[in-house]
Design an enzyme around this catalytic site. Structure first.
Site, PDB file in Angstrom:
ATOM      1  N   LEU A  29       0.853  -1.187   0.000  1.00 29.03           N
ATOM      2  CA  LEU A  29       0.000   0.000   0.000  1.00 29.03           C
ATOM      3  C   LEU A  29       0.880   1.225   0.000  1.00 29.03           C
ATOM      4  CD1 LEU A  29      -2.497  -1.092   2.790  1.00 29.03           C
ATOM      5  CD2 LEU A  29      -2.983  -0.955   0.356  1.00 29.03           C
ATOM      6  N   GLU A  64      -9.371   0.332   9.124  1.00 25.30           N
ATOM      7  CA  GLU A  64      -8.956  -0.842   9.894  1.00 25.30           C
ATOM      8  C   GLU A  64      -7.577  -0.580  10.449  1.00 25.30           C
ATOM      9  OE1 GLU A  64      -8.733  -4.056   7.102  1.00 25.30           O
ATOM     10  OE2 GLU A  64     -10.674  -3.493   6.293  1.00 25.30           O
ATOM     11  N   LYS A  98      -3.688  -1.339  10.937  1.00 25.03           N
ATOM     12  CA  LYS A  98      -2.649  -1.976  10.132  1.00 25.03           C
ATOM     13  C   LYS A  98      -1.810  -2.825  11.075  1.00 25.03           C
ATOM     14  CE  LYS A  98       0.715  -0.954   6.541  1.00 25.03           C
ATOM     15  NZ  LYS A  98       1.944  -1.545   7.087  1.00 25.03           N
ATOM     16  N   ARG A 146       4.180 -13.828   1.633  1.00 22.91           N
ATOM     17  CA  ARG A 146       4.184 -12.820   0.598  1.00 22.91           C
ATOM     18  C   ARG A 146       5.326 -13.041  -0.402  1.00 22.91           C
ATOM     19  NH1 ARG A 146       3.410  -7.140  -0.455  1.00 22.91           N
ATOM     20  NH2 ARG A 146       5.368  -6.449  -1.303  1.00 22.91           N
ATOM     21  N   LYS A 157      -9.716   1.808   3.128  1.00 20.32           N
ATOM     22  CA  LYS A 157     -10.085   1.131   1.870  1.00 20.32           C
ATOM     23  C   LYS A 157     -11.454   1.598   1.380  1.00 20.32           C
ATOM     24  CE  LYS A 157      -8.017  -3.078   3.769  1.00 20.32           C
ATOM     25  NZ  LYS A 157      -8.244  -4.416   4.325  1.00 20.32           N
ATOM     26  N   LYS A 162       0.371   5.887   8.508  1.00 16.60           N
ATOM     27  CA  LYS A 162       1.309   5.415   9.539  1.00 16.60           C
ATOM     28  C   LYS A 162       1.196   6.271  10.790  1.00 16.60           C
ATOM     29  CE  LYS A 162       4.315   2.447   7.484  1.00 16.60           C
ATOM     30  NZ  LYS A 162       5.032   1.378   8.154  1.00 16.60           N
TER      31      LYS A 162
END
Ligand code: IVH
Length: 280
Positions: free
Chosen positions: A45, A74, A76, A97, A249, A273
């Site tokens: 992101l 939400e 992180k 990932r 989102k 952040k």
């Protein structure tokens, strides 16, 4: 088998091959796990650091969609990302990932995590779907592990994220089981998801047995988002696991599809952040 190969290479240095699987150290991809290609790449992101940048995202989205839209906020979660595949309600695969395109098949390790359902509850889940989330080492487990390491004069683990990632890559799943990892899930992918709304799909996922955070807010205006940001910037300190921001989102899957992706990240979501985490 990798051990055997290592032994052979040591005994016969004349056959040294730079492409040997034993040479793949230092990469996120661990040669002793089977590598598999993600059906949907695991993207990152783009980060934002201020209310102003969040507002820019809101305005950009509003202009592109040119229609009403909802945003979902939400937390992180700061762990190691994972993609789980369920077929007929059974966990069949868990992939890290990796580089976003290919990851390690760590299914046997993930299966040791108690909070991750091996078989889903209910009967209204799609025949096949993927669910993405974060594998985390709770603070209490992390602190205990470091205390033990200190007593044994072993090097300390830097943070719960590294500890979780390291644990997921352990060769012995019985050892993984002892580490008491946890998993939080936040994104469903597949052809026949129950709802067009991301927020509703998360409620379904919770019903099927996944651990889905309660810290989820559907927002109609930027002020709702800012309220979530300031609230959780404080509240998160009482959570059992590490968080480093908020993910914002677009709620509608149809609108997500219309917004699409850049080369690296979706246009329908951003990360904000928390200040304390920005230096990290
Ligand atoms: S959504 C296409 N939601 O942050 C984006 N990601 O920098 C889908 N993460 O790779 C990811 N908490 O590992 C999403 N609530 C959350 C998240 C979250 C943590 C991680 C995830 C992702 C990275 C993006």
């Amino acid at each position: 088998k990798l051990n055997e190969l290592e032994e052979l290479e040591k005994a016969h240095p004349e056959f040294f091959d730079p492409n040997s699987p034993t040479q793949r150290v230092g990469s996120d991809i661990n040669s002793s796990f089977k590598q598999v290609k993600h059906q949907y790449p695991m993207l990152s992101l783009s980060n934002t650091y201020s209310e102003g940048e969040v507002m820019d995202f809101y305005e950009r989205t509003r202009k592109s969609l040119n229609a009403d839209f909802e945003l979902v906020c939400e937390l992180k979660y700061d762990g190691s990302s994972i993609s789980l595949i369920y077929e007929n309600g059974i966990l069949t695969r868990s992939i890290t990932r990796g580089d976003g395109e290919m990851g390690d098949d760590v299914t046997s390790n993930v299966k040791t995590i108690r909070s991750i359902p091996l078989r889903l509850q209910g009967d209204d889940f799609p025949e096949k779907f993927e669910i993405r989330g974060e594998i985390l080492m709770p603070w209490t487990v992390f602190d205990e592990l470091n205390k033990e390491r200190e007593e044994q004069e072993e090097p300390l683990l830097a943070n719960p994220r590294n500890a979780a990632a390291g644990t997921l890559k352990m060769q012995n799943s019985a050892e993984v089981a002892k580490r008491k990892l946890d998993g939080y899930f936040y994104y469903l992918l597949g052809e026949n998801l129950p709802s067009n709304l991301h927020s509703e799909n998360l409620y379904f996922a919770r019903k099927w047995g996944f651990k889905v955070s309660d810290a989820i807010k559907v927002c109609k205006k930027p002020e709702d988002v800012f309220e979530f940001l300031s609230r959780w910037n404080v509240e998160r300190k009482n959570l059992p696991v590490a968080t480093d921001g908020v993910v914002i989102k677009v709620n509608s899957a149809v609108q997500q599809r219309n917004l699409g992706f850049t080369a690296k990240s979706p246009r329908w979501a951003i990360a904000y952040k928390f200040q304390a985490e920005q230096a990290v």
